[in-house]
Design a protein around this motif. Sequence first.
Motif, PDB file in Angstrom:
ATOM      1  N   UNK A   1     -39.555  10.500 -12.069  1.00  0.00           N
ATOM      2  CA  UNK A   1     -38.465  11.410 -11.753  1.00  0.00           C
ATOM      3  C   UNK A   1     -39.030  12.547 -10.919  1.00  0.00           C
ATOM      4  N   UNK A   2     -38.196  13.078 -10.044  1.00  0.00           N
ATOM      5  CA  UNK A   2     -38.626  14.158  -9.157  1.00  0.00           C
ATOM      6  C   UNK A   2     -39.183  15.348  -9.947  1.00  0.00           C
ATOM      7  N   UNK A   3     -38.627  15.586 -11.100  1.00  0.00           N
ATOM      8  CA  UNK A   3     -39.039  16.701 -11.951  1.00  0.00           C
ATOM      9  C   UNK A   3     -40.538  16.644 -12.299  1.00  0.00           C
ATOM     10  N   UNK A   4     -41.084  15.443 -12.334  1.00  0.00           N
ATOM     11  CA  UNK A   4     -42.483  15.266 -12.735  1.00  0.00           C
ATOM     12  C   UNK A   4     -43.436  15.073 -11.548  1.00  0.00           C
ATOM     13  N   UNK A   5     -42.917  15.176 -10.328  1.00  0.00           N
ATOM     14  CA  UNK A   5     -43.756  15.004  -9.141  1.00  0.00           C
ATOM     15  C   UNK A   5     -44.936  15.980  -9.109  1.00  0.00           C
ATOM     16  N   UNK A   6     -44.730  17.275  -9.402  1.00  0.00           N
ATOM     17  CA  UNK A   6     -45.893  18.180  -9.398  1.00  0.00           C
ATOM     18  C   UNK A   6     -46.989  17.752 -10.380  1.00  0.00           C
TER      19      UNK A   6
ATOM     20  N   UNK B   1     -47.571  25.112 -14.744  1.00  0.00           N
ATOM     21  CA  UNK B   1     -46.468  24.160 -14.949  1.00  0.00           C
ATOM     22  C   UNK B   1     -46.037  24.124 -16.406  1.00  0.00           C
ATOM     23  N   UNK B   2     -46.991  24.038 -17.298  1.00  0.00           N
ATOM     24  CA  UNK B   2     -46.646  23.933 -18.717  1.00  0.00           C
ATOM     25  C   UNK B   2     -46.119  25.246 -19.294  1.00  0.00           C
ATOM     26  N   UNK B   3     -46.501  26.355 -18.702  1.00  0.00           N
ATOM     27  CA  UNK B   3     -45.985  27.638 -19.172  1.00  0.00           C
ATOM     28  C   UNK B   3     -44.592  27.953 -18.637  1.00  0.00           C
ATOM     29  N   UNK B   4     -44.334  27.586 -17.377  1.00  0.00           N
ATOM     30  CA  UNK B   4     -43.111  28.059 -16.733  1.00  0.00           C
ATOM     31  C   UNK B   4     -42.153  26.971 -16.233  1.00  0.00           C
ATOM     32  N   UNK B   5     -42.598  25.752 -16.086  1.00  0.00           N
ATOM     33  CA  UNK B   5     -41.746  24.729 -15.483  1.00  0.00           C
ATOM     34  C   UNK B   5     -41.239  23.711 -16.504  1.00  0.00           C
ATOM     35  N   UNK B   6     -42.146  23.154 -17.269  1.00  0.00           N
ATOM     36  CA  UNK B   6     -41.757  22.112 -18.214  1.00  0.00           C
ATOM     37  C   UNK B   6     -41.381  22.704 -19.561  1.00  0.00           C
ATOM     38  N   UNK B   7     -40.372  22.123 -20.141  1.00  0.00           N
ATOM     39  CA  UNK B   7     -39.936  22.497 -21.484  1.00  0.00           C
ATOM     40  C   UNK B   7     -40.476  21.448 -22.450  1.00  0.00           C
ATOM     41  N   UNK B   8     -40.405  21.758 -23.707  1.00  0.00           N
ATOM     42  CA  UNK B   8     -40.918  20.839 -24.724  1.00  0.00           C
ATOM     43  C   UNK B   8     -40.261  19.466 -24.624  1.00  0.00           C
ATOM     44  N   UNK B   9     -38.947  19.439 -24.387  1.00  0.00           N
ATOM     45  CA  UNK B   9     -38.236  18.156 -24.311  1.00  0.00           C
ATOM     46  C   UNK B   9     -38.639  17.349 -23.068  1.00  0.00           C
ATOM     47  N   UNK B  10     -39.163  18.011 -22.035  1.00  0.00           N
ATOM     48  CA  UNK B  10     -39.647  17.296 -20.849  1.00  0.00           C
ATOM     49  C   UNK B  10     -40.854  16.431 -21.173  1.00  0.00           C
ATOM     50  N   UNK B  11     -41.557  16.784 -22.222  1.00  0.00           N
ATOM     51  CA  UNK B  11     -42.816  16.109 -22.540  1.00  0.00           C
ATOM     52  C   UNK B  11     -42.665  15.033 -23.604  1.00  0.00           C
ATOM     53  N   UNK B  12     -41.434  14.617 -23.863  1.00  0.00           N
ATOM     54  CA  UNK B  12     -41.200  13.575 -24.864  1.00  0.00           C
ATOM     55  C   UNK B  12     -41.880  12.262 -24.496  1.00  0.00           C
ATOM     56  N   UNK B  13     -42.123  12.046 -23.205  1.00  0.00           N
ATOM     57  CA  UNK B  13     -42.787  10.811 -22.772  1.00  0.00           C
ATOM     58  C   UNK B  13     -44.189  10.689 -23.352  1.00  0.00           C
ATOM     59  N   UNK B  14     -44.745  11.802 -23.810  1.00  0.00           N
ATOM     60  CA  UNK B  14     -46.075  11.774 -24.421  1.00  0.00           C
ATOM     61  C   UNK B  14     -46.039  11.282 -25.862  1.00  0.00           C
ATOM     62  N   UNK B  15     -44.836  11.227 -26.452  1.00  0.00           N
ATOM     63  CA  UNK B  15     -44.661  10.838 -27.849  1.00  0.00           C
ATOM     64  C   UNK B  15     -45.398  11.762 -28.799  1.00  0.00           C
ATOM     65  N   UNK B  16     -45.404  13.038 -28.467  1.00  0.00           N
ATOM     66  CA  UNK B  16     -46.021  14.010 -29.358  1.00  0.00           C
ATOM     67  C   UNK B  16     -44.993  14.387 -30.412  1.00  0.00           C
ATOM     68  N   UNK B  17     -45.318  14.124 -31.641  1.00  0.00           N
ATOM     69  CA  UNK B  17     -44.391  14.418 -32.722  1.00  0.00           C
ATOM     70  C   UNK B  17     -44.832  15.669 -33.440  1.00  0.00           C
TER      71      UNK B  17
END
Length: 167
Positions: A84-89, A145-161
């Motif tokens: 997805x374009x959101x993850x290009x950076x 990126x992790x501080x200002x661009x991505x939200x926790x729900x954006x990182x669900x692809x990592x399967x971090x529970x």
Amino acid sequence: MKKFLALIWVIVLVIIDQYTKFLAKTNLENQDSIAIIKGVFELHYLENTGAAFGMLQDQILLFVIITIITILMILYLYSRIPYEKHFTPLRYILIFIIAGAIGNCIDRVVNRYVVDFLYFKLIDFPIFNVADCYVSISAVLLIILFLFHYKEEDLEFLNLKKVDKHE
């Protein structure tokens, strides 16, 4: 096709790194520093047998093992990122980190040292190279990126529970 393009980017970036190191070795070895901006920035040849800031001198096998493990972890992460374009950076940042790791690893395996040649004299910063730039700048951008661009729900692809401490 997209993974193939990522591979091409890594190869191009590694070639750029290796070419700059070749130029440094060819033109700077056994010479005085060349001032690009007098008192601020110089080209200064150095053969670094350690890691960043000269740490862990002559630990080539350790560096190669750490590099391989790091690259494998990044490739695993890269394979899980949604197209997805959101993850290009994030994709580009990981490509630069892999290229930097490979560039310095090639030096360690082939030469038994890493060629460094960029020196900020103004702040007496340790001498570094293009691969170091790839990794360092990418690491800073990753933090941003992790501080200002991505939200926790954006990182669900990592399967971090999350572990609920109240359970």
